[in-house]
Design an enzyme around this catalytic site. Structure first.
Site, PDB file in Angstrom:
ATOM      1  N   HIS A 192       0.997  -1.226   0.125  1.00  0.00           N
ATOM      2  CA  HIS A 192      -0.014   0.026  -0.010  1.00  0.00           C
ATOM      3  C   HIS A 192       0.804   1.122  -0.199  1.00  0.00           C
ATOM      4  CE1 HIS A 192       0.304  -0.112   4.472  1.00  0.00           C
ATOM      5  NE2 HIS A 192       0.378   1.216   4.433  1.00  0.00           N
ATOM      6  N   SER A 217       4.334   2.836   7.927  1.00  0.00           N
ATOM      7  CA  SER A 217       4.256   1.529   6.943  1.00  0.00           C
ATOM      8  C   SER A 217       5.417   1.200   6.015  1.00  0.00           C
ATOM      9  CB  SER A 217       3.101   1.995   5.832  1.00  0.00           C
ATOM     10  OG  SER A 217       2.016   2.002   6.554  1.00  0.00           O
TER      11      SER A 217
END
Length: 538
Positions: free
Chosen positions: A111, A221
């Site tokens: 992502h 992330s």
């Protein structure tokens, strides 16, 4: 493992789970306050000295010089526009983390780099931004590999090694660039749960995940989670503060190692799946009815997806007793490496072209069957997010027709019960056998030729001029071959939608010019300009 394998409610997770990718400016940090001077207790005797209590201090850099392995990734992405799919889409910018592993590769989250058009990577102590490219992306397990072609980028950088699954209550450290920071940040926490969880990037896949109490914020992330100098996970998602605090997740090394092994042959084949739903067999009366022993073994097959690898091998009503000689408990668990795990974890470790052996109970008789993973269950795709592809659509007479999927539902925020039914039961009721594409009249571009057609918006196309419409290609061909009058019947009651072909042709250029339509149809999910050929959508 897909979400229909066990009936679970995921609306809360879909609405509240958040990625740790940075996409907003950082708040102003709070200034540290000076400690207050120590004040003797009033209850202490005047002559008694205050004895300081030693505070344990963690050793500095318990995982070594992580700065030499960590990178900051900036991604410029283009999000598809499902309301006007002929447009390129909105440009977005996000920041995430990654870390160097062997063979001059950088591991991060899918992502962080999905839908990207331009990537740059920065390393500690170097002011330059290095252009990067995606090597492999696995949207079903939210992992990706990127690299940098600059000859000196990996000089003096240290590839990190992988460890195993951490023990419960053990301490871990998460590294990244949260909340807009440009310098490395580290947070610590404990391992609080090891279980199968929904991976919100695809919104349909469930894999092993490790819950940790270390703070995971936007920008973390793709960063490594470490213990004893080795990577034991990749930070990837958490809950928003109004749902749960101090709850974050990392992708553990079994998932990481499977991804790296899968791409070792130069392509990513995605996860394999039994493509079944099942229920637990803990009810004694039900076990007796099925003729099973009272030994707390076995789960009951509810649905077998006809488009999956288990079709023609398993059937509804079968009881799964063992998988690759691992006894399956009545709650669906098996023992793997001394720990209980969902029996699907055995399948998680398989690859395309492999197989699994099942001992089953059918019609009160034992049997042994073998399932070969030669194909994927494509019907699951509509229930998950798609990345690095352009939406499919057909625009005709100002009417925008699109195949039903999760991205379309979210873009239009549809509450139509018929659409929700087709979406939710697309697999469970095998609706895909009659409708491989569920064609929806998703939008209407107002024009004199469609002024009174608004009530049909959100309808599902059943047939055109008496011909059943199963796919978007069928729809496009029907419009191309249609006579002067086009009669479109929707699923359900109500009069058909009727178009005059001559009027539609006369209005084509007018509609295209008014709404800046560059292309009237796209029948294939073509990859974006920066998507690798190995990219797999979910």
């Amino acid at each position: 493992m897909k979400r229909t394998l066990i009936f679970v409610y995921v609306a809360l997770l879909l609405g509240s789970a958040s990625y740790a990718q940075q996409d907003s400016p950082a708040p102003r940090p709070m200034e540290a306050q000076a400690p207050l001077p120590a004040v003797p207790s009033r209850s202490s005797p005047p002559a008694q000295a205050v004895v300081p209590v030693p505070v344990p201090i963690a050793p500095p850099k318990p995982n070594g010089p992580v700065q030499k392995s960590l990178v900051r990734i900036t991604a410029t992405a283009v999000e598809p526009d499902y309301k006007a799919p002929w447009n390129a889409g909105a440009i977005q910018r996000g920041v995430g983390a990654g870390f160097v592993i062997e063979d001059k590769r950088i591991l991060t989250n899918a992502h962080v780099v999905s839908n990207s058009r331009y990537l740059t990577v920065e390393r500690d102590g170097d002011p330059n931004k290095y252009p990067a490219k995606v090597l492999f992306i696995a949207n079903d397990c939210d992992l990706a590999l990127i690299t940098v072609d600059a000859p000196n980028f990996f000089k003096n950088m240290v590839p990190l090694k992988f460890g195993g699954i951490p023990a419960l209550e053990s301490t871990v450290s998460a590294y990244g660039y949260p909340i807009g920071g440009e310098r490395m940040s580290v947070t610590t926490g404990i391992v609080s749960r090891i279980d199968f969880q929904l991976y919100t990037h695809s919104s349909i896949d469930q894999h092993l995940a490790v819950q940790i109490s270390a703070q995971i914020n936007p920008g973390n992330s793709g960063g490594p989670v470490m213990q004893n100098g080795k990577v034991i996970g990749v930070a990837f998602q958490g809950y928003s503060g109004d749902v749960a605090q101090g709850v974050a997740y990392m992708i553990p090394t079994p998932v990481i190692n499977r991804f790296l092994k899968d791409v070792s042959n130069g392509r990513y084949d995605k996860y394999v799946d039994l493509a079944i739903s099942y229920s637990k067999l803990q009810n004694p009366a039900q076990r007796k009815f099925l003729g099973l022993k009272d030994d707390n073994r076995g789960v009951l097959v509810s649905t077998v997806v006809e488009a999956g690898p288990s079709a023609n091998v398993l059937r509804s009503g079968d009881v799964l007793l063992t998988i690759d000689d691992h006894p399956i408990a009545s709650d669906g668990n098996v023992e793997l490496e001394g720990e209980p795990a969902d029996f699907q974890e055995v399948v998680e470790r398989k690859f395309k072209g492999g197989s699994v052996k099942l001992d089953i109970w059918r019609d009160k008789q034992p049997m042994t069957v073998k399932i070969e993973f030669v194909k994927t269950a494509w019907p699951y795709l509509i229930q998950g997010h798609s990345y690095d592809v352009r939406p499919r659509y057909v625009l005709y007479g100002g009417l925008l027709f699109q195949p039903l999927n999760l991205d379309l539902l979210e873009a239009n925020r549809s509450t139509d019960l018929r659409l929700r039914h087709f979406f939710e039961y697309f697999i469970l009721e095998q609706l895909y056998l009659q409708h491989p594409d569920v064609i929806v009249l998703a939008n209407i571009l107002p024009d004199p030729i469609n002024t009174y057609l608004a009530p049909y918006r959100g309808g599902i196309v059943d047939e055109i001029n008496g011909k059943k419409i199963r796919t978007l290609d069928d729809l496009a061909n029907s419009f191309a071959e249609a006579p002067e009058r086009i009669v479109i019947r929707m699923i359900g009651d109500g009069p058909p939608l009727v178009l005059d072909r001559n009027k539609v042709e006369a209005a084509r250029e007018r509609i295209k010019t008014r709404y800046n339509v560059l292309k009237e149809q796209n029948l294939e999910e073509q990859p974006g300009s920066n998507a690798p050929k190995q990219a797999n959508k979910i």
